[in-house]
Design a protein around this motif. Structure first.
Motif, PDB file in Angstrom:
ATOM      1  N   LYS A   1       1.084  -1.185  -0.039  1.00 20.64           N
ATOM      2  CA  LYS A   1       0.137  -0.273  -0.007  1.00 20.64           C
ATOM      3  C   LYS A   1       0.727   1.299  -0.061  1.00 20.64           C
ATOM      4  O   LYS A   1       0.388   2.222  -0.079  1.00 20.64           O
ATOM      5  CB  LYS A   1      -0.764   0.099   1.328  1.00 20.64           C
ATOM      6  N   LYS A   2       2.237   1.159   0.231  1.00 27.50           N
ATOM      7  CA  LYS A   2       3.001   2.360   0.249  1.00 27.50           C
ATOM      8  C   LYS A   2       3.083   3.209  -1.145  1.00 27.50           C
ATOM      9  O   LYS A   2       2.909   4.207  -1.151  1.00 27.50           O
ATOM     10  CB  LYS A   2       4.415   1.996   0.568  1.00 27.50           C
ATOM     11  N   ASP A   3       2.856   2.239  -2.242  1.00 26.88           N
ATOM     12  CA  ASP A   3       2.728   2.760  -3.488  1.00 26.88           C
ATOM     13  C   ASP A   3       1.384   2.821  -3.832  1.00 26.88           C
ATOM     14  O   ASP A   3       0.750   2.125  -4.649  1.00 26.88           O
ATOM     15  CB  ASP A   3       3.509   1.900  -4.649  1.00 26.88           C
ATOM     16  N   PHE A   4       0.414   3.539  -3.236  1.00 25.69           N
ATOM     17  CA  PHE A   4      -0.925   3.607  -3.266  1.00 25.69           C
ATOM     18  C   PHE A   4      -1.449   3.937  -4.455  1.00 25.69           C
ATOM     19  O   PHE A   4      -2.414   3.199  -5.134  1.00 25.69           O
ATOM     20  CB  PHE A   4      -1.442   4.759  -2.319  1.00 25.69           C
ATOM     21  N   GLN A   5      -0.940   4.637  -5.284  1.00 27.03           N
ATOM     22  CA  GLN A   5      -1.397   4.962  -6.793  1.00 27.03           C
ATOM     23  C   GLN A   5      -0.985   3.903  -7.682  1.00 27.03           C
ATOM     24  O   GLN A   5      -1.907   3.508  -8.471  1.00 27.03           O
ATOM     25  CB  GLN A   5      -0.671   6.501  -7.046  1.00 27.03           C
TER      26      GLN A   5
END
Length: 278
Positions: free
Chosen positions: A146-150
């Motif tokens: 989820k850290k790279d949400f985009q």
């Protein structure tokens, strides 16, 4: 059972032909505890866990750190073995792109906002390599952080719009005790920058607290937060409050939100986000 390292597509396909329960964790290597958490999630969901390590040139811009991106294959394989992965796919650039990749996946317009605004073409490269990897591995489950949400949002759209028979599992962001999100790029920070880097997460927490206390002037919150970081020496790409469901700018009627930020400490670009509800 020993981790199998397979660099060739044909060999990987032959090995996976006997598997009917595959979970896949694509990475660019230089693995940390955040990646290992994703492998552990995959281990819970399928009989065969495949990770990939491939530094994808399509998603790097002209002035980005492709040549300097850390490559730590031996250490990565030790970590994958310990986490319970069965196979690591380690293709060369020539294996993945034997000819120029003129066929590309074009993501929806949201790919040109947030991280995409500062990195034009980045998500075209991400979506294209992920589609290729999905085609090669043919997993039932794929795990992304989820850290790279985009990026997670775009990959979910890729799977939905192309009717891919793959369940996307999202792993929670793994953090240091300070709150700093684990990232391969944290290794570029000096001691002072790493101490200051904690402030990005704290700023997002302040945004969440502000909104949950009833402040719905999102534009003002974003501007104040960006100005705060800038005054402390950060180079801010964006601070944004978005709908978690659509990634469009949040409206006062949205209940499930995500606060996102990207900013630089020195030459190191850091991203983070917090999902929350109001």
């Amino acid at each position: 059972m020993a981790l199998q390292v397979i660099p060739q597509i044909a060999n990987l396909r032959a090995r996976l032909a006997q598997e009917d329960s595959i979970a896949f964790v694509p990475t660019m290597g230089n693995l940390h505890a955040g990646h290992i958490h994703l492998v552990e999630l995959a281990r819970q969901r399928a009989e065969c866990v495949v990770a990939s390590i491939f530094v994808n040139p399509l998603q790097f811009g002209a002035n980005e750190d492709l040549a300097n991106y850390p490559r730590t294959l031996a250490e990565d394989c030790e970590k994958l073995q310990a986490a319970g992965a069965d196979i690591v796919f380690t293709p060369s650039v020539e294996e993945m792109y034997p000819t120029e990749q003129t066929m590309r996946i074009t993501p929806p317009p949201i790919a040109n906002e947030l991280c995409g605004a500062a990195r034009p073409g980045h998500f075209d490269g991400v979506a294209t390599v992920v589609m290729k990897l999905f085609s090669i591995v043919q997993p039932q489950i794929a795990v992304f952080g989820k850290k790279d949400f985009q990026q997670l949002f775009i990959i979910r759209e890729l799977v939905r719009q192309f009717n891919l028979p793959i369940e996307i599992v999202a792993g929670e962001t793994q953090r240091e005790h300070s709150g700093l999100a684990l990232s391969s790029r944290n290794g570029y920070l000096n001691d002072g920058q790493k101490l200051e880097a904690q402030r990005l997460y704290r700023t997002l927490k302040l945004i969440v607290d502000n909104v949950q206390k009833g402040n719905r002037d999102y534009a003002a919150i974003e501007a104040q937060s960006s100005q705060y970081l800038t005054q402390l020496g950060w180079i801010v790409d964006y601070v944004s409050i978005r709908s978690a469901a659509t990634l469009m700018p949040a409206s006062p009627d949205d209940r499930d939100l995500v606060a996102l930020a990207a900013a630089r400490q020195g030459s190191t670009r850091l991203i983070d986000n917090i999902e929350f509800s109001v």
